[in-house]
Design an enzyme around this catalytic site. Structure first.
Site, short mmCIF file in Angstrom:
data_model
loop_
_atom_site.label_atom_id
_atom_site.label_comp_id
_atom_site.label_asym_id
_atom_site.label_seq_id
_atom_site.Cartn_x
_atom_site.Cartn_y
_atom_site.Cartn_z
N VAL A 198 0.81 -1.22 0.00
CA VAL A 198 0.00 0.00 0.00
C VAL A 198 0.84 1.27 0.00
O VAL A 198 0.34 2.35 -0.31
CB VAL A 198 -0.98 0.03 1.19
N ASN A 252 -6.79 -1.35 6.01
CA ASN A 252 -6.44 -1.99 7.28
C ASN A 252 -4.95 -2.31 7.38
O ASN A 252 -4.41 -2.44 8.49
CB ASN A 252 -7.29 -3.28 7.38
N TYR A 295 4.26 5.02 15.10
CA TYR A 295 2.93 4.40 15.03
C TYR A 295 1.86 5.38 15.51
O TYR A 295 0.83 5.59 14.87
CB TYR A 295 2.93 3.12 15.87
N LYS A 336 -1.09 6.99 13.22
CA LYS A 336 -2.50 6.71 13.51
C LYS A 336 -3.28 7.99 13.83
O LYS A 336 -4.45 8.09 13.48
CB LYS A 336 -2.61 5.68 14.64
P1 NAP Z 1 -1.29 -8.24 11.23
O1 NAP Z 1 -1.86 -9.51 11.75
O2 NAP Z 1 0.19 -8.07 11.21
O3 NAP Z 1 -1.88 -8.00 9.76
C1 NAP Z 1 -1.45 -6.92 8.98
C2 NAP Z 1 -1.37 -7.37 7.54
O4 NAP Z 1 -0.94 -6.25 6.74
C3 NAP Z 1 -0.32 -8.47 7.35
O5 NAP Z 1 -0.79 -9.47 6.48
C4 NAP Z 1 0.84 -7.71 6.74
O6 NAP Z 1 1.70 -8.49 5.95
C5 NAP Z 1 0.12 -6.70 5.90
N1 NAP Z 1 0.98 -5.60 5.49
C6 NAP Z 1 2.06 -5.09 6.15
N2 NAP Z 1 2.61 -4.10 5.45
C7 NAP Z 1 1.89 -3.99 4.31
C8 NAP Z 1 1.98 -3.16 3.17
N3 NAP Z 1 2.96 -2.25 3.05
N4 NAP Z 1 1.07 -3.31 2.19
C9 NAP Z 1 0.10 -4.24 2.29
N5 NAP Z 1 -0.04 -5.06 3.32
C10 NAP Z 1 0.84 -4.94 4.33
O7 NAP Z 1 -1.84 -7.00 12.05
P2 NAP Z 1 -3.26 -6.65 12.71
O8 NAP Z 1 -3.05 -6.61 14.16
O9 NAP Z 1 -4.36 -7.45 12.11
O10 NAP Z 1 -3.38 -5.13 12.25
C11 NAP Z 1 -4.22 -4.69 11.21
C12 NAP Z 1 -4.43 -3.21 11.39
O11 NAP Z 1 -5.02 -2.97 12.66
C13 NAP Z 1 -3.14 -2.38 11.37
O12 NAP Z 1 -3.35 -1.17 10.67
C14 NAP Z 1 -2.89 -2.10 12.83
O13 NAP Z 1 -2.14 -0.94 13.03
C15 NAP Z 1 -4.32 -1.97 13.33
N6 NAP Z 1 -4.44 -2.17 14.78
C16 NAP Z 1 -4.04 -3.34 15.34
C17 NAP Z 1 -4.15 -3.49 16.72
C18 NAP Z 1 -3.73 -4.74 17.43
O14 NAP Z 1 -3.61 -4.70 18.66
N7 NAP Z 1 -3.50 -5.85 16.74
C19 NAP Z 1 -4.68 -2.44 17.48
C20 NAP Z 1 -5.09 -1.28 16.87
C21 NAP Z 1 -4.96 -1.15 15.50
P3 NAP Z 1 3.02 -9.13 6.64
O15 NAP Z 1 2.53 -10.07 7.68
O16 NAP Z 1 3.73 -9.79 5.51
O17 NAP Z 1 3.77 -7.95 7.22
#
Ligand code: NAP
Length: 255
Positions: free
Chosen positions: A66, A92, A158, A162
């Site tokens: 992205v 996301n 981060y 955000k």
């Molecule tokens: P996750 O399990 O790591 O999933 C994120 C996905 O995005 C992974 O498949 C990752 O691929 C992919 N990704 C990373 N960099 C990318 C790029 N440049 N282009 C396209 N795809 C990319 O994380 P998650 O916890 O589900 O997080 C999803 C979203 O929720 C994020 O924006 C995060 O900041 C937000 N969020 C998460 C939490 C939490 O506690 N988990 C809390 C608040 C907000 P790779 O695995 O290959 O890197």
């Protein structure tokens, strides 16, 4: 304007290969939408497609980083080529980034977090909005975080990205409010995903307990609890909601 039924809708999810993104692909499919799964990682994205199809849904995959303008553009083009339109976009994809204080954070690492978590959201929105303007309708949800509203020591890149996502969401909501396009954000608390595991928040029981205790509900969120809210924000029940940062945080921000 007549609202299309879910079975005629097309949803695009970035970062759909893991965590909240994968759960959202399954949630969009469950309500009947066709799903374009996008991720930087092909193997994980294709696995999400398999899971959606196994559950009886329709899905395609497009690989995109992205943070690369041409890839964000091609991702939206592939969605329209594959399914004919774009009704819902869940921006996301995100990365946690390294831990470090503002003065000591390595510059390239800081910039990568901004590139993926903020610039990437804007690049995706740019092309999603162009398609939605052609259609005269659409709903965008950006995945921010509770850390879009408060600070967290050691995670300045981060937190800055955000906060930026919430500003971007509000500005876009104002710009497209009369064009039939709603733009909202979700602000999850700590959700149990591979991102949290990689950051070391869930592997050590004492660290995990301290993170759980930050939430008055004294637990981590589940990916599905983020996914269902993102789908709801894209749907007809949320038709008068735009520019809104919706907390999904077990009370974290209520303290
Ligand atoms: P996750 O399990 O790591 O999933 C994120 C996905 O995005 C992974 O498949 C990752 O691929 C992919 N990704 C990373 N960099 C990318 C790029 N440049 N282009 C396209 N795809 C990319 O994380 P998650 O916890 O589900 O997080 C999803 C979203 O929720 C994020 O924006 C995060 O900041 C937000 N969020 C998460 C939490 C939490 O506690 N988990 C809390 C608040 C907000 P790779 O695995 O290959 O890197």
């Amino acid at each position: 304007m007549h609202e299309r039924s879910w079975k005629d809708k097309v949803a695009l999810v970035t970062g759909g290969g893991s965590g909240i993104g994968r759960a959202s692909c399954l949630a969009f499919a469950r309500v009947g939408a066709a799903v374009m799964v996008s991720d930087i990682e092909t193997v994980h994205g294709l696995e999400t497609v398999r899971l959606v199809e196994q559950a009886g849904g329709r899905a395609l995959f497009v690989r995109a980083d992205v943070s690369v303008a041409s890839e964000a553009q091609a991702m939206v083009a592939a969605t329209v080529a594959g399914f004919g339109r774009l009704d819902c976009a869940f921006n996301n994809a995100g990365i946690a980034g390294a831990r470090g204080t503002v003065a000591d954070y390595e510059d390239a690492a800081w910039e990568r977090v901004i590139a993926v978590n903020l610039v990437g959201v804007r690049l995706c929105m740019k092309h999603e909005l162009k398609q939605m303007l052609i259609q005269g309708s659409g709903a965008i949800v950006n995945n921010a975080s509770i850390l879009g509203t408060v600070g967290f020591a050691g995670a300045s890149a981060y937190v800055a990205a955000k906060h930026g996502v919430l500003g971007l969401t509000k500005a876009a909501a104002l710009e497209y409010g009369t064009s039939g396009i709603r733009v909202n954000a979700v602000c999850p608390g700590f959700i149990e995903t591979p991102m949290l595991e990689d950051a070391g928040f869930t592997t050590d029981p004492a660290v995990r307990a301290s993170i759980e205790a930050l939430h008055p509900m004294n637990r981590l969120g589940r990916p599905e609890e983020g996914a269902d809210v993102a789908v709801w924000l894209c749907g007809p029940e949320a038709s008068f909601i735009t520019g809104h940062p919706l907390l999904i945080d077990g009370g974290y921000i209520a303290r």
